[in-house]
Design a protein around this motif. Structure first.
Motif, PDB file in Angstrom:
ATOM      1  N   ASP A   1      -3.307  -0.833  -2.347  1.00  0.00           N
ATOM      2  CA  ASP A   1      -4.187   0.339  -2.504  1.00  0.00           C
ATOM      3  C   ASP A   1      -3.399   1.627  -2.291  1.00  0.00           C
ATOM      4  O   ASP A   1      -2.334   1.640  -1.667  1.00  0.00           O
ATOM      5  N   GLN A   2      -3.956   2.700  -2.809  1.00  0.00           N
ATOM      6  CA  GLN A   2      -3.406   4.037  -2.594  1.00  0.00           C
ATOM      7  C   GLN A   2      -4.307   4.763  -1.609  1.00  0.00           C
ATOM      8  O   GLN A   2      -5.530   4.814  -1.774  1.00  0.00           O
ATOM      9  N   TYR A   3      -3.708   5.340  -0.564  1.00  0.00           N
ATOM     10  CA  TYR A   3      -4.457   6.102   0.423  1.00  0.00           C
ATOM     11  C   TYR A   3      -4.019   7.570   0.355  1.00  0.00           C
ATOM     12  O   TYR A   3      -2.824   7.861   0.266  1.00  0.00           O
TER      13      TYR A   3
ATOM     14  N   MET B   1      -8.941   9.807   5.455  1.00  0.00           N
ATOM     15  CA  MET B   1      -8.198   9.235   4.334  1.00  0.00           C
ATOM     16  C   MET B   1      -9.165   8.789   3.253  1.00  0.00           C
ATOM     17  O   MET B   1     -10.235   8.249   3.539  1.00  0.00           O
TER      18      MET B   1
ATOM     19  N   LEU C   1      -4.171  11.073   2.410  1.00  0.00           N
ATOM     20  CA  LEU C   1      -4.419  11.737   3.681  1.00  0.00           C
ATOM     21  C   LEU C   1      -4.643  13.228   3.414  1.00  0.00           C
ATOM     22  O   LEU C   1      -3.784  13.897   2.829  1.00  0.00           O
TER      23      LEU C   1
ATOM     24  N   ARG D   1      -9.464   6.278  -0.020  1.00  0.00           N
ATOM     25  CA  ARG D   1      -8.830   5.042  -0.532  1.00  0.00           C
ATOM     26  C   ARG D   1      -9.101   4.895  -2.025  1.00  0.00           C
ATOM     27  O   ARG D   1     -10.243   4.975  -2.471  1.00  0.00           O
TER      28      ARG D   1
ATOM     29  N   ASP E   1       0.837  -1.205   0.000  1.00  0.00           N
ATOM     30  CA  ASP E   1       0.000   0.000   0.000  1.00  0.00           C
ATOM     31  C   ASP E   1       0.870   1.253   0.000  1.00  0.00           C
ATOM     32  O   ASP E   1       1.979   1.267   0.539  1.00  0.00           O
TER      33      ASP E   1
ATOM     34  N   TYR F   1       0.839   5.597   0.730  1.00  0.00           N
ATOM     35  CA  TYR F   1       0.163   6.680   1.427  1.00  0.00           C
ATOM     36  C   TYR F   1       0.735   8.011   0.949  1.00  0.00           C
ATOM     37  O   TYR F   1       1.957   8.162   0.835  1.00  0.00           O
TER      38      TYR F   1
END
Length: 231
Positions: A204-206, A188, A208, A190, A147, A149
């Motif tokens: 996955d890409q999160y 966040m 913030l 997703r 993942d 962030y």
């Protein structure tokens, strides 16, 4: 050389086939004592400082298969970018070995972890190559397994009324990401399957959301906020 060895073997055969020479060989001492053992005792063939065992061994063992060289293990480490982790590809390596300077090309596996040690066979003769991968930190993406962030600054009023932000992924895609109205600061968002490759698909890409208060506030924004609060 082979000719010299053959001549020595021929000389040995001449000695053994001539009864008189054989007698001299078996009993070089006039009293009949042969300190070298002679033919009868242990087959240790010596004459005039020449070991016939060694001669015969050299001659008859020449056709034996040479011993295989021992495998050596070579270790090195390389730095790769997060983009290389996503895309994979090839990397050239140059390093010093016992055979001199070697240049080889290795495959960078997609999704390789920081600190992973991978083995490559057959790239260097009689050698096993162990490569440790180290992944550079990225200015936009923080990696957690597969993942990713990322931090995105957003106008606090956009969190209240909702908006759409553009986001560029690790795969160079530009996406329109919807920020729903009344999104809380620090939430966040997703984006599925836009992280790094893994065994079964992608991470996955999160995103913030880091809200900020703009220096100037348009009156239309404040009116929209008031309407939102009343709804």
């Amino acid at each position: 050389g082979d000719t010299a060895t053959f001549q020595r073997v021929q000389e040995a055969y001449d000695i053994l086939s001539d009864p008189q020479k054989k007698q001299e060989y078996d009993n070089p001492n006039p009293f009949g004592h042969n300190p070298g053992g002679g033919f009868p005792g242990g087959f240790q063939f010596h004459m005039n400082g020449m070991n016939l065992n060694d001669i015969f061994g050299q001659f008859f063992n020449q056709g034996q298969r040479p011993q295989q060289p021992r495998m050596q293990t070579l270790k090195t480490s390389i730095w790769v970018t997060l983009e290389q982790v996503y895309n994979g590809g090839e990397q050239m390596l140059r390093f010093q070995t016992i055979n001199g300077l070697q240049t080889v090309k290795i495959d960078v596996p997609r999704g390789v972890e920081h600190g992973a040690n991978l083995r490559y066979d057959g790239l260097i003769p009689n050698s096993i190559l162990i490569v440790e991968f180290r992944v550079h930190e990225h200015e936009r993406f923080e990696r957690r397994g597969a993942d990713l962030y990322s931090h995105v600054d957003i106008d606090i009023f956009d969190l209240i009324v909702g908006t759409t932000v553009k986001f560029e992924t690790i795969s160079d895609k530009t996406l329109d990401v919807t920020v729903p109205a009344k999104t809380q600061p620090g939430n966040m968002l997703r984006i599925p399957n836009e992280g790094l490759p893994k065994k079964n698909g992608f991470g996955d890409q999160y995103i913030l959301l880091n809200p900020f208060i703009p220096d100037t506030i348009d009156s239309s924004i404040t009116d929209s906020i008031l309407r939102t609060r009343k709804s």
